[in-house]
Write a protein that holds these residues in place. Structure first.
Motif, PDB file in Angstrom:
ATOM      1  N   TRP A 187       3.513 -15.073  -8.051  1.00  0.00           N
ATOM      2  CA  TRP A 187       3.501 -13.602  -8.072  1.00  0.00           C
ATOM      3  C   TRP A 187       2.112 -13.010  -7.818  1.00  0.00           C
ATOM      4  O   TRP A 187       1.994 -11.892  -7.328  1.00  0.00           O
ATOM      5  CB  TRP A 187       4.054 -13.119  -9.420  1.00  0.00           C
ATOM      6  CG  TRP A 187       4.274 -11.644  -9.500  1.00  0.00           C
ATOM      7  CD1 TRP A 187       3.579 -10.728 -10.259  1.00  0.00           C
ATOM      8  CD2 TRP A 187       5.279 -10.883  -8.792  1.00  0.00           C
ATOM      9  NE1 TRP A 187       4.083  -9.472 -10.053  1.00  0.00           N
ATOM     10  CE2 TRP A 187       5.131  -9.532  -9.164  1.00  0.00           C
ATOM     11  CE3 TRP A 187       6.288 -11.226  -7.876  1.00  0.00           C
ATOM     12  CZ2 TRP A 187       5.947  -8.513  -8.666  1.00  0.00           C
ATOM     13  CZ3 TRP A 187       7.097 -10.206  -7.380  1.00  0.00           C
ATOM     14  CH2 TRP A 187       6.922  -8.877  -7.770  1.00  0.00           C
ATOM     15  N   ARG A 211       1.441  -9.998  -1.305  1.00  0.00           N
ATOM     16  CA  ARG A 211       2.768 -10.271  -1.864  1.00  0.00           C
ATOM     17  C   ARG A 211       3.878  -9.730  -0.964  1.00  0.00           C
ATOM     18  O   ARG A 211       4.931 -10.355  -0.792  1.00  0.00           O
ATOM     19  CB  ARG A 211       2.856  -9.641  -3.255  1.00  0.00           C
ATOM     20  CG  ARG A 211       4.132  -9.970  -4.003  1.00  0.00           C
ATOM     21  CD  ARG A 211       4.201  -9.157  -5.294  1.00  0.00           C
ATOM     22  NE  ARG A 211       3.116  -9.469  -6.202  1.00  0.00           N
ATOM     23  CZ  ARG A 211       2.616  -8.609  -7.091  1.00  0.00           C
ATOM     24  NH1 ARG A 211       3.116  -7.404  -7.187  1.00  0.00           N
ATOM     25  NH2 ARG A 211       1.628  -8.962  -7.888  1.00  0.00           N
ATOM     26  N   GLN A 212       3.660  -8.547  -0.403  1.00  0.00           N
ATOM     27  CA  GLN A 212       4.712  -7.917   0.414  1.00  0.00           C
ATOM     28  C   GLN A 212       5.085  -8.778   1.622  1.00  0.00           C
ATOM     29  O   GLN A 212       6.243  -8.807   2.028  1.00  0.00           O
ATOM     30  CB  GLN A 212       4.257  -6.528   0.890  1.00  0.00           C
ATOM     31  CG  GLN A 212       4.117  -5.521  -0.241  1.00  0.00           C
ATOM     32  CD  GLN A 212       5.372  -5.372  -1.079  1.00  0.00           C
ATOM     33  OE1 GLN A 212       6.495  -5.502  -0.571  1.00  0.00           O
ATOM     34  NE2 GLN A 212       5.217  -5.131  -2.370  1.00  0.00           N
ATOM     35  N   LEU A 266       7.473 -11.355   0.416  1.00  0.00           N
ATOM     36  CA  LEU A 266       8.781 -10.756   0.116  1.00  0.00           C
ATOM     37  C   LEU A 266       9.528 -10.455   1.420  1.00  0.00           C
ATOM     38  O   LEU A 266      10.750 -10.629   1.495  1.00  0.00           O
ATOM     39  CB  LEU A 266       8.596  -9.474  -0.708  1.00  0.00           C
ATOM     40  CG  LEU A 266       8.065  -9.700  -2.129  1.00  0.00           C
ATOM     41  CD1 LEU A 266       7.650  -8.371  -2.762  1.00  0.00           C
ATOM     42  CD2 LEU A 266       9.102 -10.400  -3.006  1.00  0.00           C
ATOM     43  N   ALA A 302      10.161 -15.976  -9.010  1.00  0.00           N
ATOM     44  CA  ALA A 302       8.725 -15.701  -9.101  1.00  0.00           C
ATOM     45  C   ALA A 302       8.222 -15.891 -10.521  1.00  0.00           C
ATOM     46  O   ALA A 302       8.905 -15.541 -11.486  1.00  0.00           O
ATOM     47  CB  ALA A 302       8.434 -14.267  -8.645  1.00  0.00           C
ATOM     48  N   TRP A 356      18.957  -7.999  -4.894  1.00  0.00           N
ATOM     49  CA  TRP A 356      18.008  -7.856  -3.775  1.00  0.00           C
ATOM     50  C   TRP A 356      18.353  -6.692  -2.842  1.00  0.00           C
ATOM     51  O   TRP A 356      17.482  -6.119  -2.202  1.00  0.00           O
ATOM     52  CB  TRP A 356      17.950  -9.173  -2.980  1.00  0.00           C
ATOM     53  CG  TRP A 356      16.876  -9.223  -1.950  1.00  0.00           C
ATOM     54  CD1 TRP A 356      17.027  -9.230  -0.592  1.00  0.00           C
ATOM     55  CD2 TRP A 356      15.457  -9.271  -2.189  1.00  0.00           C
ATOM     56  NE1 TRP A 356      15.797  -9.283   0.019  1.00  0.00           N
ATOM     57  CE2 TRP A 356      14.816  -9.313  -0.938  1.00  0.00           C
ATOM     58  CE3 TRP A 356      14.662  -9.290  -3.349  1.00  0.00           C
ATOM     59  CZ2 TRP A 356      13.427  -9.366  -0.801  1.00  0.00           C
ATOM     60  CZ3 TRP A 356      13.285  -9.346  -3.214  1.00  0.00           C
ATOM     61  CH2 TRP A 356      12.684  -9.376  -1.945  1.00  0.00           C
ATOM     62  N   LEU A 376      10.897 -13.539 -12.283  1.00  0.00           N
ATOM     63  CA  LEU A 376      11.738 -12.671 -11.460  1.00  0.00           C
ATOM     64  C   LEU A 376      12.768 -13.548 -10.768  1.00  0.00           C
ATOM     65  O   LEU A 376      12.418 -14.559 -10.160  1.00  0.00           O
ATOM     66  CB  LEU A 376      10.887 -11.955 -10.404  1.00  0.00           C
ATOM     67  CG  LEU A 376      11.644 -11.072  -9.403  1.00  0.00           C
ATOM     68  CD1 LEU A 376      12.175  -9.820 -10.080  1.00  0.00           C
ATOM     69  CD2 LEU A 376      10.741 -10.688  -8.236  1.00  0.00           C
TER      70      LEU A 376
END
Lengths: 257, 257
Positions: A201, A208-209, A212, A227, B201, B225
């Motif tokens: 994380w 991080r984006q 994702l 995560a 999600w 998460l």
């Protein structure tokens, strides 16, 4: 087509470890001492700068063998472990070291991305040739279901393009900790097998984006993002679904030994 | 201080179900028929528009009782289940229905956020009074470790402010599926106990980034998460760490029955 040539053999705690070479690529195969005919085969990729017998990879390999009876294979990525480094490998490592020391974060990312692409272009056909050779071994054959056991960073940067073009892989564990680029997103969009994705994380350098967005890109109808806090270098995973590969590689209903 | 007044009792599949009232708040307590002295107590919140015996909540409660031997408590949120609706409750529901039919997404979000805050302001002291009363029961007492068993949407919008001010709760399961607002982020920043967070999600109406920001806000050093594809109304969870509460409520080393 190359064959598997075994070069060394040892065993500990019920796990048989056999070093091998396919063509010029050195690898290692772990399996139960008690035999493992047509057991699921898990391919494991090591992290950037590491090698096929890195401690964390070894630990996961042993767990897969002793808990689930799987066979596990790992190979050294180009320029890693027992493999010679090309002039490009040496140059990239020098450039990367210099950029890091100078604190040039954009250049670090640019070099890392290009090197990751170069490594994957070389490593994907090597994995496929290794798989061809491993399937000629009588204890593996073409019946053994195949999963990619991943590992974060380089293991995923290679594993995603491999899984995208390799129909023999029917489930995969991937993870973050590296710079995501557009070609990886595009490869992820072609992947439809069940995915378990491990996200550190709080990665120090990786946005991080972007990771994702990579998870989002998988076309798989069945995918899990997991995560925990921390950077990929120091993360402690907990609450992980250790039965993921077992469920998807046809060991449904089996439980840990 | 109110006491627990039991109003009905039934049992099925080894699970004792006792309806109760604390003050004006109706609740239900599930526990093993075989007894459960000082077993961990799990508080479960239902989703928006639902109630303490909603099927999904019942299923999770039964699993907690039969697998881990826990006691599980649920209460109806204000204006939900067996509780009367205030004029405010009726007005908000009418406004929300109208805004949804008109497709006014910003107004839907604004009404939902304000109603969620209002419900939490009323529900948090009700949960605390319920907890006070439950701890006076000899089979629970003050020795039973307490966890919040969450549930997504309203159960989390109430559970976060509750956990932020309630030191008796030592581990919590939360989840997404609702509009995150600043007061919730601030409450999350005050939470330090281990958290398991379930993220649908692909929630249809809720911005994914806002829920990721909520997970990021928890001050807990130990937090996980877990995301699977789908909207909170139709999501199928898999690969979940079902032992999360057991590990953190002092049932370390126990395994599913």
């Amino acid at each position: 087509m190359h064959s598997v040539r075994f070069t060394a053999e040892t065993s500990s705690n019920g796990v048989l470890e056999r070093d091998f070479i396919v063509g010029e690529v050195p690898g290692v195969l772990w399996s139960p001492v008690s035999g493992s005919d047509h057991a699921p085969l898990v391919l494991m990729g090591h992290g950037g700068g590491l090698h096929k017998k890195a401690p964390e990879l070894m630990a996961r390999a042993h767990e897969n063998v002793t808990t689930w009876g799987f066979t596990v294979a790992a190979i050294d990525a180009p320029g890693h472990g027992d493999r010679p480094r090309t002039a490009e490998d040496e140059q990239v490592r020098a450039d990367l070291r210099q950029a890091m020391l100078a604190g040039e974060t954009e250049r670090v990312e640019s070099i890392s991305v290009h090197y990751g692409i170069s490594l994957a272009e070389r490593a994907v056909p090597e994995w496929q040739a290794t798989l061809d050779a491993l399937q000629k071994l009588p204890e593996i054959g073409t019946e053994a279901p195949i999963g990619y056991g991943g590992g974060i960073t380089l293991g995923t940067a290679i594993g995603i393009p491999l899984t995208a073009i390799e129909p023999r892989i029917t489930a995969a564990i991937f993870g973050g900790g590296f710079f995501v680029h557009e070609a990886l997103i595009e490869a992820a969009r072609r992947i439809t097998v069940p995915i378990q994705f491990l996200l550190p994380w709080d990665d120090e350098h990786v946005d991080r984006q972007s990771t994702l967005a990579l998870f989002d890109a998988f076309a798989s109808t069945e995918k899990t993002l997991h995560a925990n806090p921390g950077d990929h270098r120091n993360i402690r995973w907990y609450g992980l679904d250790h039965g993921f590969l077992a469920r998807h590689l046809g060991r449904v209903g089996t439980s840990p030994a």
